[in-house]
Write a protein that holds these residues in place. Structure first.
Motif, PDB file in Angstrom:
ATOM      1  N   GLN A   1     -63.193   4.002  43.199  1.00 17.31           N
ATOM      2  CA  GLN A   1     -65.034   4.076  42.587  1.00 17.31           C
ATOM      3  C   GLN A   1     -64.858   5.161  42.170  1.00 17.31           C
ATOM      4  O   GLN A   1     -65.761   5.666  40.837  1.00 17.31           O
ATOM      5  N   ALA A   2     -63.822   5.956  41.595  1.00 16.76           N
ATOM      6  CA  ALA A   2     -63.672   7.788  41.169  1.00 16.76           C
ATOM      7  C   ALA A   2     -62.930   7.147  39.705  1.00 16.76           C
ATOM      8  O   ALA A   2     -64.076   7.577  38.891  1.00 16.76           O
ATOM      9  N   LEU A   3     -61.976   6.008  39.630  1.00 18.47           N
ATOM     10  CA  LEU A   3     -62.100   5.847  38.487  1.00 18.47           C
ATOM     11  C   LEU A   3     -62.824   5.134  37.342  1.00 18.47           C
ATOM     12  O   LEU A   3     -62.787   4.911  36.642  1.00 18.47           O
ATOM     13  N   VAL A   4     -63.254   4.215  37.931  1.00 19.99           N
ATOM     14  CA  VAL A   4     -64.113   3.437  37.547  1.00 19.99           C
ATOM     15  C   VAL A   4     -64.999   4.441  36.980  1.00 19.99           C
ATOM     16  O   VAL A   4     -66.112   4.326  35.968  1.00 19.99           O
ATOM     17  N   ALA A   5     -65.895   5.602  38.199  1.00 20.99           N
ATOM     18  CA  ALA A   5     -67.087   5.979  37.461  1.00 20.99           C
ATOM     19  C   ALA A   5     -66.800   6.748  36.539  1.00 20.99           C
ATOM     20  O   ALA A   5     -67.788   6.763  35.794  1.00 20.99           O
ATOM     21  N   GLY A   6     -65.258   7.015  36.174  1.00 23.65           N
ATOM     22  CA  GLY A   6     -65.435   7.980  35.255  1.00 23.65           C
ATOM     23  C   GLY A   6     -65.078   7.045  34.046  1.00 23.65           C
ATOM     24  O   GLY A   6     -65.333   7.505  32.455  1.00 23.65           O
ATOM     25  N   TYR A   7     -64.149   5.976  33.970  1.00 26.85           N
ATOM     26  CA  TYR A   7     -64.362   4.896  33.296  1.00 26.85           C
ATOM     27  C   TYR A   7     -66.055   4.349  32.403  1.00 26.85           C
ATOM     28  O   TYR A   7     -66.363   4.588  31.015  1.00 26.85           O
ATOM     29  N   GLU A   8     -67.124   4.769  33.574  1.00 28.55           N
ATOM     30  CA  GLU A   8     -68.350   4.138  32.705  1.00 28.55           C
ATOM     31  C   GLU A   8     -69.062   5.268  32.482  1.00 28.55           C
ATOM     32  O   GLU A   8     -69.694   4.833  30.963  1.00 28.55           O
ATOM     33  N   ALA A   9     -68.710   6.201  32.790  1.00 31.47           N
ATOM     34  CA  ALA A   9     -69.410   7.800  32.161  1.00 31.47           C
ATOM     35  C   ALA A   9     -68.587   7.679  30.672  1.00 31.47           C
ATOM     36  O   ALA A   9     -69.095   8.596  29.719  1.00 31.47           O
ATOM     37  N   GLU A  10     -67.481   7.990  30.502  1.00 34.20           N
ATOM     38  CA  GLU A  10     -66.426   8.230  28.733  1.00 34.20           C
ATOM     39  C   GLU A  10     -67.046   6.505  28.191  1.00 34.20           C
ATOM     40  O   GLU A  10     -67.621   7.160  27.177  1.00 34.20           O
ATOM     41  N   LEU A  11     -67.674   5.743  29.135  1.00 33.28           N
ATOM     42  CA  LEU A  11     -67.555   4.676  27.331  1.00 33.28           C
ATOM     43  C   LEU A  11     -69.259   5.166  27.693  1.00 33.28           C
ATOM     44  O   LEU A  11     -69.908   4.890  25.992  1.00 33.28           O
ATOM     45  N   ALA A  12     -70.284   5.724  28.361  1.00 33.04           N
ATOM     46  CA  ALA A  12     -71.832   5.708  27.710  1.00 33.04           C
ATOM     47  C   ALA A  12     -71.467   7.158  27.213  1.00 33.04           C
ATOM     48  O   ALA A  12     -72.850   6.678  26.103  1.00 33.04           O
ATOM     49  N   ASP A  13     -70.536   7.633  27.258  1.00 36.56           N
ATOM     50  CA  ASP A  13     -70.987   9.320  26.407  1.00 36.56           C
ATOM     51  C   ASP A  13     -70.707   8.640  24.962  1.00 36.56           C
ATOM     52  O   ASP A  13     -70.830   9.379  23.894  1.00 36.56           O
ATOM     53  N   PHE A  14     -69.566   7.381  25.171  1.00 40.70           N
ATOM     54  CA  PHE A  14     -69.163   7.072  23.519  1.00 40.70           C
ATOM     55  C   PHE A  14     -70.178   7.202  23.225  1.00 40.70           C
ATOM     56  O   PHE A  14     -70.347   6.645  21.868  1.00 40.70           O
ATOM     57  N   THR A  15     -70.488   5.654  23.541  1.00 40.88           N
ATOM     58  CA  THR A  15     -72.072   4.756  23.105  1.00 40.88           C
ATOM     59  C   THR A  15     -72.373   5.574  22.538  1.00 40.88           C
ATOM     60  O   THR A  15     -73.499   5.033  21.310  1.00 40.88           O
ATOM     61  N   ALA A  16     -72.901   6.638  23.313  1.00 37.19           N
ATOM     62  CA  ALA A  16     -75.001   7.182  23.054  1.00 37.19           C
ATOM     63  C   ALA A  16     -74.522   8.273  21.434  1.00 37.19           C
ATOM     64  O   ALA A  16     -75.023   8.123  20.656  1.00 37.19           O
TER      65      ALA A  16
ATOM     66  N   ILE B   1     -61.416   0.798  27.107  1.00 37.47           N
ATOM     67  CA  ILE B   1     -62.790   1.507  26.797  1.00 37.47           C
ATOM     68  C   ILE B   1     -61.528   2.147  25.102  1.00 37.47           C
ATOM     69  O   ILE B   1     -62.266   2.634  24.028  1.00 37.47           O
ATOM     70  N   GLU B   2     -60.041   2.139  24.981  1.00 37.88           N
ATOM     71  CA  GLU B   2     -59.591   2.776  23.988  1.00 37.88           C
ATOM     72  C   GLU B   2     -60.160   1.703  22.966  1.00 37.88           C
ATOM     73  O   GLU B   2     -59.541   2.025  21.453  1.00 37.88           O
ATOM     74  N   ALA B   3     -60.289   0.255  23.007  1.00 41.04           N
ATOM     75  CA  ALA B   3     -60.030  -0.886  22.704  1.00 41.04           C
ATOM     76  C   ALA B   3     -61.534  -0.258  21.895  1.00 41.04           C
ATOM     77  O   ALA B   3     -61.593  -1.128  20.543  1.00 41.04           O
ATOM     78  N   ILE B   4     -62.378  -0.506  22.582  1.00 40.23           N
ATOM     79  CA  ILE B   4     -63.816  -0.149  22.171  1.00 40.23           C
ATOM     80  C   ILE B   4     -63.873   0.980  20.867  1.00 40.23           C
ATOM     81  O   ILE B   4     -64.852   1.076  20.185  1.00 40.23           O
ATOM     82  N   LYS B   5     -63.197   1.909  21.586  1.00 44.95           N
ATOM     83  CA  LYS B   5     -63.587   2.802  20.547  1.00 44.95           C
ATOM     84  C   LYS B   5     -62.758   3.209  19.061  1.00 44.95           C
ATOM     85  O   LYS B   5     -63.408   3.331  18.386  1.00 44.95           O
ATOM     86  N   ARG B   6     -61.594   2.069  18.874  1.00 47.30           N
ATOM     87  CA  ARG B   6     -60.600   1.470  17.438  1.00 47.30           C
ATOM     88  C   ARG B   6     -62.233   0.499  16.915  1.00 47.30           C
ATOM     89  O   ARG B   6     -62.801   0.240  15.862  1.00 47.30           O
ATOM     90  N   LEU B   7     -62.724  -0.249  17.708  1.00 47.43           N
ATOM     91  CA  LEU B   7     -63.353  -1.002  16.822  1.00 47.43           C
ATOM     92  C   LEU B   7     -64.692  -0.777  16.494  1.00 47.43           C
ATOM     93  O   LEU B   7     -65.530  -0.782  15.534  1.00 47.43           O
ATOM     94  N   ALA B   8     -65.309   0.519  17.833  1.00 48.70           N
ATOM     95  CA  ALA B   8     -66.580   1.442  16.669  1.00 48.70           C
ATOM     96  C   ALA B   8     -66.026   1.738  15.527  1.00 48.70           C
ATOM     97  O   ALA B   8     -66.687   1.964  14.381  1.00 48.70           O
ATOM     98  N   ALA B   9     -65.128   2.677  15.160  1.00 53.93           N
ATOM     99  CA  ALA B   9     -64.601   3.204  14.045  1.00 53.93           C
ATOM    100  C   ALA B   9     -64.428   1.958  13.519  1.00 53.93           C
ATOM    101  O   ALA B   9     -64.593   2.231  11.870  1.00 53.93           O
ATOM    102  N   ALA B  10     -63.797   0.830  13.580  1.00 57.83           N
ATOM    103  CA  ALA B  10     -63.404  -0.042  11.864  1.00 57.83           C
ATOM    104  C   ALA B  10     -65.204  -0.600  11.393  1.00 57.83           C
ATOM    105  O   ALA B  10     -64.772  -0.834  10.350  1.00 57.83           O
ATOM    106  N   PHE B  11     -65.782  -1.113  12.612  1.00 57.86           N
ATOM    107  CA  PHE B  11     -67.040  -1.671  12.589  1.00 57.86           C
ATOM    108  C   PHE B  11     -67.818   0.166  11.479  1.00 57.86           C
ATOM    109  O   PHE B  11     -69.402  -0.971  10.643  1.00 57.86           O
ATOM    110  N   ARG B  12     -67.468   1.082  11.648  1.00 53.41           N
ATOM    111  CA  ARG B  12     -68.366   1.470  10.820  1.00 53.41           C
ATOM    112  C   ARG B  12     -67.661   2.660   9.325  1.00 53.41           C
ATOM    113  O   ARG B  12     -68.049   2.803   9.071  1.00 53.41           O
ATOM    114  N   SER B  13     -66.477   1.907   8.842  1.00 52.21           N
ATOM    115  CA  SER B  13     -65.626   2.130   7.729  1.00 52.21           C
ATOM    116  C   SER B  13     -66.207   1.521   7.203  1.00 52.21           C
ATOM    117  O   SER B  13     -66.116   0.179   6.676  1.00 52.21           O
TER     118      SER B  13
END
Length: 318
Positions: free
Chosen positions: A176-191, A306-318
């Motif tokens: 639960q703690a691991l997933v909560a961390g992933y969720e928070a990291e992804l939410a902060d990043f996408t925001a 989540i690392e993959a999402i970050k790399r994709l987001a950077a590529a989509f905006r380049s």
């Protein structure tokens, strides 16, 4: 696994307090695995995982001491240094999908796999075929589309697997703690992402030259692409990982091509193939050299999504 019989003798009754820690661990537990409910009377002690991404889920939960090995990594050339460090003390029992004999030879009591991730529909290694040998199976959620109807791929699939593994191994709080961390990291990043005028049209190129193997609606790259601000151009293909023709790729004109890097054909060779083929010269992604490479372990369900999402987001905006 077999639950110990309830004893009513005065001797055992006097020792009842000794059973409290076991009861507090939360067993038995029942989890949903695709269209099956699976009950565990205690945590597995001799687990085997198949494939690099499923193995990394086990490692993310600190379960290497409950494992006797893993399968299905070196045969597909997906092992990298991060996984190598994590499984340094564990043997690879089979380079590709294991046979029943491999799992029985390891005296396994648990197999974490998926459909087309270590098991095939109608194959010799399935939950039913292993049950008669006392080997419980938990199926990767993304892969359930091969045996049942399910919603399109989402990060929720990954989170569900981690939570279920946590419950199976008596580590639900850690999960639960691991997933909560992933969720928070992804939410902060996408925001924090700059808005895109329009979603980026994306094609996932896994492998194949005559016909490409790609990700459809039920494969996890669809969720990764959407989280990063794009649209999988094969979102309407009601399948997971699937072979299609090149014609719809050309017709749908992707802005970006995601290359899945693994196996004998390198990412660079896949890119060269697309750039050298005259049929693809007018595709925006090819004409503008907009390729982004994801390692296999990033493009399949697991801790590196989540690392993959970050790399994709950077590529989509380049």
């Amino acid at each position: 696994m077999i639950r110990l019989p309830v004893a009513f003798s005065a001797t055992l009754a006097a020792c009842a307090l000794l059973a409290v820690p076991a009861a507090a661990s939360g067993f038995p537990v029942t989890v949903q695995s695709c269209d099956r409910e699976v009950t565990f009377e205690s945590a597995p002690a001799r687990a085997v995982s198949n494939d690099v991404n499923l193995t990394e889920m086990m490692l993310a939960l600190g379960l290497s001491d409950r494992m006797v090995g893993y399968t299905g990594v070196s045969g597909w050339k997906t092992l990298d240094e991060r996984l190598r460090d994590g499984v340094a003390e564990l043997p690879e029992l089979s380079p590709e999908y294991p046979t029943k004999e491999v799992l029985l030879g390891a005296d396994a009591d648990f197999y974490f796999a998926g459909w087309n991730y270590g098991m095939r529909v109608g194959g010799e290694v399935t939950p039913d075929s292993l049950a008669q040998f006392g080997i419980s199976v938990y199926e990767l959620t993304e892969s359930c589309i091969h045996v049942m109807e399910k919603a399109k791929a989402s990060m929720g699939d990954v989170y569900a697997d981690l939570i279920n593994l946590g419950r199976i191994f008596g580590k639900e709080e850690d999960a639960q703690a691991l997933v909560a961390g992933y969720e928070a990291e992804l939410a902060d990043f996408t925001a924090s992402l700059p808005a895109l005028g329009n979603p980026v049209d994306v094609f996932v190129y896994d492998s194949g030259e005559d016909k490409p193997f790609t990700a459809g609606r039920y494969a996890i790259p669809t969720a990764l692409i959407e989280a990063a601000g794009g649209v999988n151009i094969m979102d309407d293909v009601a399948s997971s990982w699937v072979e299609i023709g090149w014609e719809p790729v050309i017709e749908r004109n992707p802005d970006v091509v995601v290359i899945v890097n693994y196996g004998a054909v390198t990412a660079e060779q896949k890119i060269d193939f697309m750039k050298s083929n005259p049929a693809f010269k007018d595709i925006p992604a090819v004409a503008e050299d907009r390729f982004v490479v994801l390692e296999y372990v990033e493009a399949t369900p697991g801790p590196r999504n989540i690392e993959a999402i970050k790399r994709l987001a950077a590529a989509f905006r380049s």
